[in-house]
Design a protein around this motif. Structure first.
Motif, PDB file in Angstrom:
ATOM      1  N   HIS A   9      34.324  37.555  60.277  1.00 48.10           N
ATOM      2  CA  HIS A   9      33.582  36.700  61.149  1.00 48.10           C
ATOM      3  C   HIS A   9      32.457  35.915  61.051  1.00 48.10           C
ATOM      4  O   HIS A   9      31.896  35.427  61.716  1.00 48.10           O
ATOM      5  N   HIS A  10      31.915  36.171  59.648  1.00 43.27           N
ATOM      6  CA  HIS A  10      30.560  35.567  59.244  1.00 43.27           C
ATOM      7  C   HIS A  10      31.210  34.388  58.207  1.00 43.27           C
ATOM      8  O   HIS A  10      31.401  34.476  57.307  1.00 43.27           O
ATOM      9  N   HIS A  11      31.104  32.991  58.906  1.00 42.12           N
ATOM     10  CA  HIS A  11      31.721  32.003  58.169  1.00 42.12           C
ATOM     11  C   HIS A  11      30.991  31.717  56.875  1.00 42.12           C
ATOM     12  O   HIS A  11      31.288  30.956  56.058  1.00 42.12           O
ATOM     13  N   ASP A  12      29.674  31.947  56.868  1.00 46.99           N
ATOM     14  CA  ASP A  12      28.702  31.558  55.918  1.00 46.99           C
ATOM     15  C   ASP A  12      28.556  32.614  54.734  1.00 46.99           C
ATOM     16  O   ASP A  12      27.865  32.313  53.779  1.00 46.99           O
ATOM     17  N   CYS A  13      29.425  33.765  55.127  1.00 46.29           N
ATOM     18  CA  CYS A  13      29.156  34.910  54.128  1.00 46.29           C
ATOM     19  C   CYS A  13      30.556  34.546  52.925  1.00 46.29           C
ATOM     20  O   CYS A  13      31.600  34.336  53.430  1.00 46.29           O
ATOM     21  N   GLN A  14      30.172  35.009  51.850  1.00 42.81           N
ATOM     22  CA  GLN A  14      31.323  34.853  50.843  1.00 42.81           C
ATOM     23  C   GLN A  14      32.310  35.735  51.003  1.00 42.81           C
ATOM     24  O   GLN A  14      32.049  37.003  51.074  1.00 42.81           O
ATOM     25  N   PRO A  15      33.539  35.568  50.983  1.00 44.30           N
ATOM     26  CA  PRO A  15      34.684  36.583  50.823  1.00 44.30           C
ATOM     27  C   PRO A  15      34.697  37.367  49.678  1.00 44.30           C
ATOM     28  O   PRO A  15      34.274  37.161  48.907  1.00 44.30           O
ATOM     29  N   SER A  16      35.076  38.882  50.409  1.00 43.80           N
ATOM     30  CA  SER A  16      34.960  39.826  49.469  1.00 43.80           C
ATOM     31  C   SER A  16      36.220  39.911  48.389  1.00 43.80           C
ATOM     32  O   SER A  16      36.702  40.934  48.308  1.00 43.80           O
ATOM     33  N   GLY A  17      36.739  38.778  47.984  1.00 46.14           N
ATOM     34  CA  GLY A  17      38.082  38.820  47.273  1.00 46.14           C
ATOM     35  C   GLY A  17      37.534  38.847  45.968  1.00 46.14           C
ATOM     36  O   GLY A  17      36.324  39.316  45.426  1.00 46.14           O
ATOM     37  N   PRO A  18      38.620  39.329  44.913  1.00 46.81           N
ATOM     38  CA  PRO A  18      38.319  39.468  43.642  1.00 46.81           C
ATOM     39  C   PRO A  18      37.313  38.137  42.925  1.00 46.81           C
ATOM     40  O   PRO A  18      37.496  36.924  43.307  1.00 46.81           O
ATOM     41  N   ARG A  19      36.424  38.658  42.209  1.00 46.57           N
ATOM     42  CA  ARG A  19      35.486  37.713  41.563  1.00 46.57           C
ATOM     43  C   ARG A  19      35.395  38.167  39.990  1.00 46.57           C
ATOM     44  O   ARG A  19      35.763  39.458  39.610  1.00 46.57           O
ATOM     45  N   PRO A  20      34.805  37.178  39.233  1.00 46.43           N
ATOM     46  CA  PRO A  20      34.588  37.431  37.804  1.00 46.43           C
ATOM     47  C   PRO A  20      33.744  38.737  37.766  1.00 46.43           C
ATOM     48  O   PRO A  20      32.668  38.963  38.352  1.00 46.43           O
ATOM     49  N   LEU A  21      34.282  39.568  36.782  1.00 44.71           N
ATOM     50  CA  LEU A  21      33.718  40.949  36.466  1.00 44.71           C
ATOM     51  C   LEU A  21      32.281  40.674  35.435  1.00 44.71           C
ATOM     52  O   LEU A  21      32.685  39.952  34.754  1.00 44.71           O
ATOM     53  N   PRO A  22      31.410  41.506  35.680  1.00 47.63           N
ATOM     54  CA  PRO A  22      30.263  41.367  34.551  1.00 47.63           C
ATOM     55  C   PRO A  22      31.021  42.067  33.309  1.00 47.63           C
ATOM     56  O   PRO A  22      31.925  42.674  33.144  1.00 47.63           O
ATOM     57  N   THR A  29      36.502  57.592  38.983  1.00 44.42           N
ATOM     58  CA  THR A  29      37.816  58.132  39.397  1.00 44.42           C
ATOM     59  C   THR A  29      37.908  58.177  40.981  1.00 44.42           C
ATOM     60  O   THR A  29      36.858  57.889  41.590  1.00 44.42           O
ATOM     61  N   GLU A  30      38.898  58.339  41.617  1.00 43.60           N
ATOM     62  CA  GLU A  30      39.065  58.368  43.175  1.00 43.60           C
ATOM     63  C   GLU A  30      38.217  59.364  43.682  1.00 43.60           C
ATOM     64  O   GLU A  30      37.735  58.885  44.801  1.00 43.60           O
ATOM     65  N   ASP A  31      37.786  60.473  43.394  1.00 46.76           N
ATOM     66  CA  ASP A  31      36.913  61.173  43.961  1.00 46.76           C
ATOM     67  C   ASP A  31      35.564  61.243  43.484  1.00 46.76           C
ATOM     68  O   ASP A  31      34.730  61.946  44.172  1.00 46.76           O
ATOM     69  N   GLY A  32      35.384  60.301  42.643  1.00 46.43           N
ATOM     70  CA  GLY A  32      33.919  59.852  42.279  1.00 46.43           C
ATOM     71  C   GLY A  32      33.380  61.055  41.433  1.00 46.43           C
ATOM     72  O   GLY A  32      31.982  60.907  41.111  1.00 46.43           O
ATOM     73  N   ARG A  33      33.796  62.002  41.066  1.00 46.65           N
ATOM     74  CA  ARG A  33      33.392  63.001  40.188  1.00 46.65           C
ATOM     75  C   ARG A  33      33.243  62.866  38.701  1.00 46.65           C
ATOM     76  O   ARG A  33      32.469  63.351  37.912  1.00 46.65           O
ATOM     77  N   LYS A  34      33.886  61.706  38.238  1.00 42.10           N
ATOM     78  CA  LYS A  34      33.978  61.417  36.866  1.00 42.10           C
ATOM     79  C   LYS A  34      33.879  59.825  36.832  1.00 42.10           C
ATOM     80  O   LYS A  34      34.365  59.035  37.695  1.00 42.10           O
ATOM     81  N   TYR A  35      33.258  59.275  35.658  1.00 44.95           N
ATOM     82  CA  TYR A  35      33.198  58.024  35.478  1.00 44.95           C
ATOM     83  C   TYR A  35      33.254  57.533  33.976  1.00 44.95           C
ATOM     84  O   TYR A  35      33.230  58.409  33.101  1.00 44.95           O
ATOM     85  N   GLN A  36      33.603  56.320  33.501  1.00 42.82           N
ATOM     86  CA  GLN A  36      33.522  56.230  32.259  1.00 42.82           C
ATOM     87  C   GLN A  36      33.217  54.281  32.083  1.00 42.82           C
ATOM     88  O   GLN A  36      33.262  53.548  33.325  1.00 42.82           O
ATOM     89  N   LEU A  37      32.701  54.142  30.987  1.00 41.76           N
ATOM     90  CA  LEU A  37      32.109  52.663  30.895  1.00 41.76           C
ATOM     91  C   LEU A  37      33.409  51.741  30.577  1.00 41.76           C
ATOM     92  O   LEU A  37      34.407  51.880  29.732  1.00 41.76           O
ATOM     93  N   HIS A  38      33.440  50.736  31.403  1.00 35.18           N
ATOM     94  CA  HIS A  38      34.625  49.553  31.496  1.00 35.18           C
ATOM     95  C   HIS A  38      34.281  48.538  30.823  1.00 35.18           C
ATOM     96  O   HIS A  38      33.358  47.902  31.083  1.00 35.18           O
ATOM     97  N   LEU A  39      34.846  47.953  29.907  1.00 36.14           N
ATOM     98  CA  LEU A  39      34.619  46.811  29.222  1.00 36.14           C
ATOM     99  C   LEU A  39      35.619  45.810  29.623  1.00 36.14           C
ATOM    100  O   LEU A  39      36.584  45.655  29.468  1.00 36.14           O
ATOM    101  N   SER A  40      35.027  44.603  30.322  1.00 34.12           N
ATOM    102  CA  SER A  40      35.691  43.606  31.050  1.00 34.12           C
ATOM    103  C   SER A  40      36.333  42.878  29.962  1.00 34.12           C
ATOM    104  O   SER A  40      35.497  42.318  28.861  1.00 34.12           O
ATOM    105  N   GLN A  41      37.531  42.333  30.273  1.00 31.75           N
ATOM    106  CA  GLN A  41      38.121  41.414  29.297  1.00 31.75           C
ATOM    107  C   GLN A  41      37.797  39.848  29.928  1.00 31.75           C
ATOM    108  O   GLN A  41      37.203  39.702  31.066  1.00 31.75           O
ATOM    109  N   ASN A  42      38.156  39.153  29.301  1.00 28.83           N
ATOM    110  CA  ASN A  42      37.560  37.368  29.460  1.00 28.83           C
ATOM    111  C   ASN A  42      38.282  37.217  30.656  1.00 28.83           C
ATOM    112  O   ASN A  42      39.367  37.392  30.890  1.00 28.83           O
ATOM    113  N   ASP A  43      37.669  36.601  31.590  1.00 27.71           N
ATOM    114  CA  ASP A  43      38.085  35.993  32.851  1.00 27.71           C
ATOM    115  C   ASP A  43      38.758  37.170  33.422  1.00 27.71           C
ATOM    116  O   ASP A  43      39.334  36.802  34.696  1.00 27.71           O
ATOM    117  N   GLN A  44      38.316  38.271  33.551  1.00 27.58           N
ATOM    118  CA  GLN A  44      39.036  39.495  34.283  1.00 27.58           C
ATOM    119  C   GLN A  44      38.299  39.350  35.798  1.00 27.58           C
ATOM    120  O   GLN A  44      37.014  39.273  35.835  1.00 27.58           O
TER     121      GLN A  44
END
Length: 666
Positions: free
Chosen positions: A211-224, A231-246
């Motif tokens: 409903h907010h036309h001035d706000c950026q749509p939250s679709g896929p954007r370039p990753l850092p 993980t789905e339950d949030g109990r674990k994590y790992q460092l993700h290295l983004s690929q070019n243009d991902q």
């Protein structure tokens, strides 16, 4: 069964006396529907209330609160005439009367008020005829056509208003209450990240996107460059290295470090973090809370500076700092741990209190269920209007967090009362309508950058005005922030500069904009409370070179006028500028001609005099009051000038008629 929707608005001349008050018929229909739908009893048996209050919170009394009953039919306005002021103070056994008598209704107003409480007004002897002066209550209706609050008034026997507080008490009920369809406001309750709260938070984001036309749509954007993959339950994590243009969706975190970090991304642990997965329980509490919020928002990635920038690699830090605009700007949402002063504190179950929680008063109403009159009691709570002041949140003292609050399209702010969403159209959207009045709260920093339209759809003069307004606010608020290292000050604003350069199609040179250079160069130091030192590698003509708070008043005073001098910049990283303007020795300015002198650093002038330095004034612009403002400089041996401050002198025509010359300022 769906509840009918009413718009019981008031038809009233604000200057008219109370006897001129008129209600539309919808109010009567609204009250009758409320009484009928809830089966409100004609009697209230609450033992904690006095006889008058029991009558007021019955079916008939409620009708009087909204319409005034017989008073309404006689054209004398609405309200429930409770009791005379001479007897009201004696009702100490009634918790509602006691609350009304002692409560400060005007807590959040900054206006000077003679009497903040009902007891103060009455005890001051302001009632000329106390035996004929009444305490009257009126129900107020909010813009959505539901019961909004309860007003207390001191009226003469003829209905003339003698005293009323600035704010009414807001009427609140629980969501599960039978009164909820008729009362908009809910208690300000935050019980942590429950499933219900998570659903409400996702609803805020979805509503903004749809409903907010001035706000950026939250679709896929370039990753850092790097992200934490959860993980789905949030109990674990790992460092993700983004690929070019991902591309993808991710949350970013804005928080206070609170000192050295025990958990950081370093050259010697990056391989282990990439290999993962790693137990998130090993992380500080703020990061664990951020992971929990990210997962409940159904996002897979989280960006955290301490774990996504290699902290012992200078080149990587410089490279990632230069990308802050895109990192925060491309995030689906930025989670703001506003109340935590350290990464170890957390923000979901914080006990910190910045905003005051005001006393409230609950009243029990007898309602009908299954045909049994008064078989159930329904609680309604009256709460003074709260304010949400964020200026004292720890996050708003941290220098690095300033750009983190401006660039993202959405901020999910976790404060001390309840979380709320900030976006490019609204300063604050809470989880529920509560007694917190965000409209009149001081939410900092302001979102004025978000209203800056792209340059190609504005005329040049409008662009200049908007940039001046934004930049003055940015500089003055940014320089109030704290930094652990002075050298971070020029770096922590780079994201905002990149954002505005793209938005306005302009170039910024060490905090001075190419389109409005004169106004930007006339910055002044607000105080001399900081050490008399400068940031290395920053030219003296830039406000980034000093460590003090800075004002840009002259930028506003000049308005659309760009000054009488010419300013030429070199490359973006060049510390030299060329200024063509009248140049006079400062000795030519008599004491009576000087209006004000703003010195950049204490004792600079004293040192220059001792060293026999040549001091000059570069006259940059005339002002509307027949004065002229300029830079005070010292000429070095290589003929280049260093800035020392700003001066304003009288008789603009006299000084501005001097011949112009080009000088180099470093």
């Amino acid at each position: 069964m769906a509840q009918p929707h009413y718009h019981p608005t008031l038809i009233r001349d604000p200057e008219a006396p109370s006897s001129a008050l008129r209600f539309k018929p919808q109010v009567i229909a609204y009250v009758r529907d409320l009484i009928k739908a809830t089966g409100l009893s004609s009697k209230n048996g609450d033992a904690d209330l006095c006889r008058k209050c029991r009558a007021m919170f019955s079916a008939r009394g409620l009708f009087h609160l909204f319409t005034g009953g017989e008073l309404y039919s006689r054209g004398k306005g609405g309200g429930f005439k409770h009791s005379r002021v001479t007897t009201f103070a004696a009702r100490i056994n009634c918790h509602f009367c006691r609350f009304t008598w002692n409560e400060d209704y005007n807590r959040d107003t900054s206006q000077p008020i003679s009497f903040r409480r009902l007891c103060d007004f009455v005890n001051a002897g302001k009632c000329a005829q106390p035996r004929q002066t009444w305490i009257v209550f009126r129900a107020t209706v909010d813009p959505k056509g539901t019961w909004g609050g309860l007003a207390v008034r001191v009226e003469s026997g003829k209905g003339r208003l003698l005293w009323t507080p600035c704010h009414d008490r807001r009427t609140t009920v629980a969501e599960a209450s039978c009164l909820s369809p008729h009362v908009q406001y809910r208690p300000a309750e935050w019980a942590g990240l429950t499933a219900t709260a998570g659903s409400a938070l996702r609803g805020l984001l979805n509503d903004c996107e749809k409903h907010h036309h001035d706000c950026q749509p939250s679709g896929p954007r370039p990753l850092p460059t790097r992200l934490l993959r959860l993980t789905e339950d949030g109990r674990k994590y790992q460092l993700h290295l983004s690929q070019n243009d991902q591309e993808g969706q991710y949350a970013a975190l804005s928080y206070c470090w609170g000192g050295p970090q025990d958990v950081r991304l370093l050259n010697d642990n990056i391989e282990r973090l990439v290999a993962g997965p790693i137990d998130s329980e090993q992380l500080p509490q703020t990061l664990r809370d951020a992971i929990a919020v990210t997962r409940i928002l159904e996002l897979e990635y989280l960006w955290v500076d301490a774990l996504c920038i290699i902290q012992d690699d200078t080149a990587d830090k410089q490279r990632e700092i230069s990308r802050m605009c895109s990192i925060y700007g491309n995030s689906t949402v930025t989670i703001v741990a506003a109340i935590a002063s350290s990464v170890k504190e957390g923000f979901l179950h914080s006990t910190a209190r910045i905003n005051e929680r005001y006393p409230s008063c609950s009243v029990s109403l007898a309602v009908s269920r299954h045909g049994e009159i008064g078989s159930q009691r329904c609680t309604i709570t009256f709460v003074p209007t709260h304010a949400q002041h964020t200026t004292k949140f720890p996050i708003n003292a941290r220098g690095w967090a300033f750009q983190e609050s401006y660039i993202p399209p959405r901020l999910l702010v976790f404060g001390d009362q309840e979380p709320f969403l900030r976006c490019r159209m609204k300063d604050a959207t809470p989880l529920a309508h509560t007694a917190i009045d965000y409209k009149h709260s001081r939410i900092e920093p302001r979102c004025n950058i978000d209203y800056a339209l792209p340059a190609h759809i504005r005329e040049q003069e409008h662009i200049s005005y908007n940039l001046r307004e934004i930049w003055r606010y940015v500089v003055e608020r940014y320089t109030e922030r704290q930094f652990s290292f002075a050298g971070d000050r020029p770096l922590a604003i780079r994201g905002i500069v990149d954002f505005l350069e793209s938005r306005f199609d302009d170039q910024c040179y060490f905090g001075i904009w190419g389109s409005i250079p004169v106004g930007c160069l006339l910055w002044t130091v607000r105080s001399q409370k900081c050490p008399a030192s400068r940031c290395d590698g920053i030219p003296t003509w830039s406000w980034l070179s000093v460590l003090n708070e800075v004002d840009l008043d002259h930028l506003e005073l000049l308005g659309s006028f760009r000054g009488d001098s010419m300013v030429e910049f070199g490359d973006r990283d060049n510390c030299e500028i060329a200024i063509t303007c009248p140049v006079i020795p400062i000795e030519d300015v008599a004491e009576e001609d000087e209006i004000e002198y703003w010195q950049d650093r204490d004792k600079d002038d004293e040192v220059d005099r001792v060293n026999g330095a040549e001091r000059f004034v570069l006259l940059l612009s005339k002002m509307s009051n027949d004065t002229v403002v300029g830079l005070c400089t010292v000429r070095q041996r290589d003929q280049r000038h260093e800035r020392r401050g700003v001066i304003e002198i009288r008789d603009a025509e006299r000084w501005h008629s001097k011949p112009k010359m080009k000088v180099i300022v470093v």
